[in-house]
Design an enzyme around this catalytic site. Structure first.
Site, PDB file in Angstrom:
ATOM      1  N   GLU A 116      11.041  15.834  15.629  1.00 22.73           N
ATOM      2  CA  GLU A 116      11.462  15.581  14.246  1.00 22.73           C
ATOM      3  C   GLU A 116      10.775  16.603  13.345  1.00 22.73           C
ATOM      4  O   GLU A 116       9.552  16.562  13.200  1.00 22.73           O
ATOM      5  CB  GLU A 116      11.056  14.161  13.837  1.00 22.73           C
ATOM      6  CG  GLU A 116      11.492  13.827  12.433  1.00 22.73           C
ATOM      7  CD  GLU A 116      10.950  12.492  11.912  1.00 22.73           C
ATOM      8  OE1 GLU A 116       9.815  12.123  12.229  1.00 22.73           O
ATOM      9  OE2 GLU A 116      11.694  11.838  11.158  1.00 22.73           O
ATOM     10  N   LYS A 167       0.850  -1.195   0.000  1.00 15.67           N
ATOM     11  CA  LYS A 167       0.000   0.000   0.000  1.00 15.67           C
ATOM     12  C   LYS A 167       0.886   1.246   0.000  1.00 15.67           C
ATOM     13  O   LYS A 167       1.527   1.563   1.002  1.00 15.67           O
ATOM     14  CB  LYS A 167      -0.867   0.024   1.261  1.00 15.67           C
ATOM     15  CG  LYS A 167      -1.884   1.153   1.221  1.00 15.67           C
ATOM     16  CD  LYS A 167      -2.546   1.375   2.569  1.00 15.67           C
ATOM     17  CE  LYS A 167      -1.777   2.313   3.448  1.00 15.67           C
ATOM     18  NZ  LYS A 167      -1.624   3.671   2.889  1.00 15.67           N
ATOM     19  N   CYS A 223      14.098  10.326   6.662  1.00 14.60           N
ATOM     20  CA  CYS A 223      14.134   9.806   8.036  1.00 14.60           C
ATOM     21  C   CYS A 223      15.505  10.008   8.653  1.00 14.60           C
ATOM     22  O   CYS A 223      15.623  10.303   9.836  1.00 14.60           O
ATOM     23  CB  CYS A 223      13.726   8.340   8.051  1.00 14.60           C
ATOM     24  SG  CYS A 223      14.679   7.324   6.910  1.00 14.60           S
ATOM     25  N   GLU A 266      10.231   0.615  10.333  1.00 14.57           N
ATOM     26  CA  GLU A 266      11.261   1.649  10.086  1.00 14.57           C
ATOM     27  C   GLU A 266      10.587   2.981  10.372  1.00 14.57           C
ATOM     28  O   GLU A 266       9.713   3.403   9.624  1.00 14.57           O
ATOM     29  CB  GLU A 266      11.741   1.593   8.629  1.00 14.57           C
ATOM     30  CG  GLU A 266      12.486   0.331   8.253  1.00 14.57           C
ATOM     31  CD  GLU A 266      13.848   0.214   8.912  1.00 14.57           C
ATOM     32  OE1 GLU A 266      14.280   1.136   9.630  1.00 14.57           O
ATOM     33  OE2 GLU A 266      14.485  -0.831   8.730  1.00 14.57           O
TER      34      GLU A 266
HETATM   35  P1  NAD Z   1       2.669   7.912   8.382  1.00 11.86           P
HETATM   36  O1  NAD Z   1       2.983   7.039   9.547  1.00 11.86           O
HETATM   37  O2  NAD Z   1       1.659   8.967   8.529  1.00 11.86           O
HETATM   38  O3  NAD Z   1       2.189   7.042   7.130  1.00 11.86           O
HETATM   39  C1  NAD Z   1       2.949   5.977   6.586  1.00 11.86           C
HETATM   40  C2  NAD Z   1       2.015   4.985   5.926  1.00 11.86           C
HETATM   41  O4  NAD Z   1       1.165   4.406   6.933  1.00 11.86           O
HETATM   42  C3  NAD Z   1       1.089   5.579   4.880  1.00 11.86           C
HETATM   43  O5  NAD Z   1       0.976   4.657   3.811  1.00 11.86           O
HETATM   44  C4  NAD Z   1      -0.250   5.701   5.632  1.00 11.86           C
HETATM   45  O6  NAD Z   1      -1.359   5.648   4.780  1.00 11.86           O
HETATM   46  C5  NAD Z   1      -0.203   4.481   6.541  1.00 11.86           C
HETATM   47  N1  NAD Z   1      -1.006   4.571   7.758  1.00 11.86           N
HETATM   48  C6  NAD Z   1      -1.489   5.671   8.380  1.00 11.86           C
HETATM   49  N2  NAD Z   1      -2.155   5.337   9.509  1.00 11.86           N
HETATM   50  C7  NAD Z   1      -2.084   3.988   9.609  1.00 11.86           C
HETATM   51  C8  NAD Z   1      -2.543   3.028  10.580  1.00 11.86           C
HETATM   52  N3  NAD Z   1      -3.220   3.399  11.674  1.00 11.86           N
HETATM   53  N4  NAD Z   1      -2.258   1.714  10.382  1.00 11.86           N
HETATM   54  C9  NAD Z   1      -1.541   1.317   9.305  1.00 11.86           C
HETATM   55  N5  NAD Z   1      -1.088   2.177   8.348  1.00 11.86           N
HETATM   56  C10 NAD Z   1      -1.350   3.494   8.498  1.00 11.86           C
HETATM   57  O7  NAD Z   1       4.097   8.489   7.920  1.00 11.86           O
HETATM   58  P2  NAD Z   1       4.381   9.560   6.788  1.00 11.86           P
HETATM   59  O8  NAD Z   1       3.939  10.891   7.297  1.00 11.86           O
HETATM   60  O9  NAD Z   1       3.853   9.045   5.484  1.00 11.86           O
HETATM   61  O10 NAD Z   1       5.975   9.508   6.708  1.00 11.86           O
HETATM   62  C11 NAD Z   1       6.818  10.321   7.468  1.00 11.86           C
HETATM   63  C12 NAD Z   1       7.444   9.561   8.614  1.00 11.86           C
HETATM   64  O11 NAD Z   1       8.082   8.378   8.117  1.00 11.86           O
HETATM   65  C13 NAD Z   1       8.537  10.326   9.325  1.00 11.86           C
HETATM   66  O12 NAD Z   1       8.425  10.167  10.717  1.00 11.86           O
HETATM   67  C14 NAD Z   1       9.822   9.646   8.849  1.00 11.86           C
HETATM   68  O13 NAD Z   1      10.923   9.791   9.723  1.00 11.86           O
HETATM   69  C15 NAD Z   1       9.378   8.253   8.706  1.00 11.86           C
HETATM   70  N6  NAD Z   1      10.260   7.501   7.790  1.00 11.86           N
HETATM   71  C16 NAD Z   1      11.079   6.536   8.305  1.00 11.86           C
HETATM   72  C17 NAD Z   1      11.954   5.857   7.480  1.00 11.86           C
HETATM   73  C18 NAD Z   1      12.867   4.785   8.005  1.00 11.86           C
HETATM   74  O14 NAD Z   1      13.376   4.001   7.212  1.00 11.86           O
HETATM   75  N7  NAD Z   1      13.108   4.680   9.291  1.00 11.86           N
HETATM   76  C19 NAD Z   1      12.000   6.157   6.119  1.00 11.86           C
HETATM   77  C20 NAD Z   1      11.141   7.148   5.627  1.00 11.86           C
HETATM   78  C21 NAD Z   1      10.269   7.812   6.475  1.00 11.86           C
END
Ligand code: NAD
Length: 475
Positions: free
Chosen positions: A374, A169, A276, A242
């Site tokens: 962050e 997804k 990230c 992650e």
């Molecule tokens: P997010 O957690 O809002 O969303 C990530 C994904 O999860 C999206 O596809 C979203 O639709 C889905 N999602 C949302 N709520 C959910 C739920 N309750 N259950 C399951 N899935 C759900 O994150 P974002 O805003 O898209 O991304 C930014 C964040 O991601 C930042 O904190 C960043 O540091 C982190 N990030 C981490 C890494 C890593 O490898 N550690 C890499 C990239 C981004």
């Protein structure tokens, strides 16, 4: 006419009645529509993945590798179309989008060369004991919006290699390039092995709670990661998380300000700070603080913020409105608290596009929101330190533990400091380098498990120990 994209389920490109709009963050125009899947479509995708798993888990690894290479090849062959589409939905400038597309092709090809060989635990007169790895089954991959293609491929490739099948997804903010890739690979991968479905954030919890999904591999925020862990506990799904980071870069007094200024800039501002592992807190020794901060500001003034599709743009917009508003809120908080700005700070929320000017803040305190949280945007707090002991303690005083960096003229001393940082990755005199052969994962609240390398691949498998009692040969 807005292009409508389709999902990949069971080898076919399919759609739904309800569609979601996808917006270009530089123009705020709708540039595509994707299916808004719910439970019915998820059930179909999971059933296709389950059916394919029966055959795929027994498919020879060479064939699984070939299928991954076919995906890698399709991405490479269509790189130009894909990176332009990626810029239009994600915002990053063309050269960075190109880097992501070729990076995804290269990383998946490299990952396909990994293998998990059997291990002999005991081979004695009385017993042969061997550990083999078996695929966990149907995997759900959930991906964020900052590196949509790289994150998708880094979940698809190891899932396939291990013998799992996957339902992926993308983020509702950035699904287009991934769905275009889905179309390109639909006839290159056996039906049901890779399924890609789109929907709003509420599709995620349906995946986490789905009874026929065996594992969740998730990249995104720490807050969502916790919800996934909680949801997965119902039937003890395997999880890899992650999550977020608040990475510290430490610049020692023997670093050369002229050499490191530009690299430090890009370690914080690449992808408009939405990485990230971006340097989100930069600690500079007091002896070189003034010279280095001036050099970073001077370099920053040469970089253009704008539409990533325009030539000469170095930093694009924030990817979505919610994140844009959050970054502006952190800047306002810094202003309200009277912190000094060395650069930027004045966004124009009434203009078109989610643009934030490159912002550098001068020595805010540790408890400033811009230091403690962050930011995930183009705002760089620079802080002064006096001793190594002090800066190590300040760098480690975070609930996050994703990555960090040490900049120094003495790499051996840099390594000594690196070994004291509580993070999954530490770079000395470089930044943002990830290897397909090294595990990447967070300590503390930055994650659970790892991706990449054999360690990452193992996360898609169970261990199974087979022990055979040997009969003594008759005397
Ligand atoms: P997010 O957690 O809002 O969303 C990530 C994904 O999860 C999206 O596809 C979203 O639709 C889905 N999602 C949302 N709520 C959910 C739920 N309750 N259950 C399951 N899935 C759900 O994150 P974002 O805003 O898209 O991304 C930014 C964040 O991601 C930042 O904190 C960043 O540091 C982190 N990030 C981490 C890494 C890593 O490898 N550690 C890499 C990239 C981004």
């Amino acid at each position: 006419m807005v292009t409508q994209y389709k999902n990949l389920i069971g080898g076919k490109m399919v759609t739904t009645d309800r569609m979601l709009d996808v917006v270009n963050p530089a123009t705020e125009q709708v540039i595509g529509q994707v299916p808004a899947c719910g439970k019915a479509e998820l059930d179909e995708a999971v059933a296709a993945a389950r059916a394919a798993f029966k055959t795929w888990k027994n498919t020879p690894i060479e064939e699984r590798r070939a299928a991954i290479m076919a995906i890698s090849g399709a991405i490479k062959e269509n790189a130009e179309e894909l990176y332009r589409l990626l810029t239009s939905e994600q915002g990053k400038p063309h050269d960075q989008a190109k880097g992501e597309i070729y990076g995804a092709a290269g990383m998946s090809a490299a990952q396909s060369t990994l293998s998990l060989d059997d291990e002999i635990n005991e081979d004695s007169d009385t017993r042969l004991s061997r550990t083999r790895r078996v695929p966990v089954g149907v995997v759900a991959g959930i991906v964020p919006w900052n590196f949509p293609v790289m994150m998708a491929v880094q979940k698809i490739a190891p899932a396939m290699l291990s013998g799992c099948t996957i339902v992926l997804k993308p983020s509702p903010f950035t699904p287009l390039t991934t769905l275009r890739i889905a179309e390109l690979i639909a006839d290159k991968v056996p039906a049901g092995v890779v399924n890609i479905i789109t929907g709003e954030d509420d599709l995620g919890p349906l995946m986490t709670s789905h009874p026929d999904i065996d594992k969740i591999t998730f990249t995104g925020s720490t807050a969502t990661g916790k919800k996934i862990m909680e949801g997965a506990s119902a039937d003890l799904k395997r999880i890899t998380l992650e999550l977020g980071g608040n990475d510290a870069s430490i610049v020692l007094p023997d670093a050369d300000p002229k050499k490191v200024a530009e690299q430090l800039f890009w370690s914080s501002f690449s992808n408009a700070g939405q990485i990230c592992v971006a340097a989100k807190r930069v600690y500079i020794h007091e002896d070189i603080y003034d010279e280095l901060s001036a050099a970073i500001v001077e370099y920053a003034k040469t970089v253009t913020v704008g539409d990533g599709a325009q030539q000469g743009t170095g930093v694009g917009p924030i990817q979505n409105k919610k994140q844009y508003e959050r970054v502006l809120e952190l800047i306002e908080d810094a202003k309200d608290n009277g912190y000094k700005f060395l650069l930027g700070g004045n966004a124009d929320p009434s203009g078109t596009g989610y643009f934030v000017p490159l912002t550098i803040i001068d020595n805010p305190p540790e408890d400033a929101r811009i230091v403690a949280e962050e930011q995930f945007g183009p705002v760089m707090p620079l802080m002064k330190f006096s001793t190594e002991e002090e800066v190590i303690a300040r760098a480690n005083a975070s609930e996050y533990g994703l990555a960090g960096a040490v900049w120094t003229g003495n790499p051996d001393n840099g390594v000594k400091i690196a070994e004291q940082l509580e993070t999954g990755t530490v770079w000395v005199n470089e930044y943002l380098h990830l290897s397909p052969f090294a595990p990447f994962g967070g300590h503390k609240q930055s994650g659970f498990g790892a991706e990449y390398g054999k360690e990452g691949l193992k996360e898609f498998t169970y261990s199974q120990v087979i022990t055979v009692k040997k009969e003594k040969a008759p005397a």
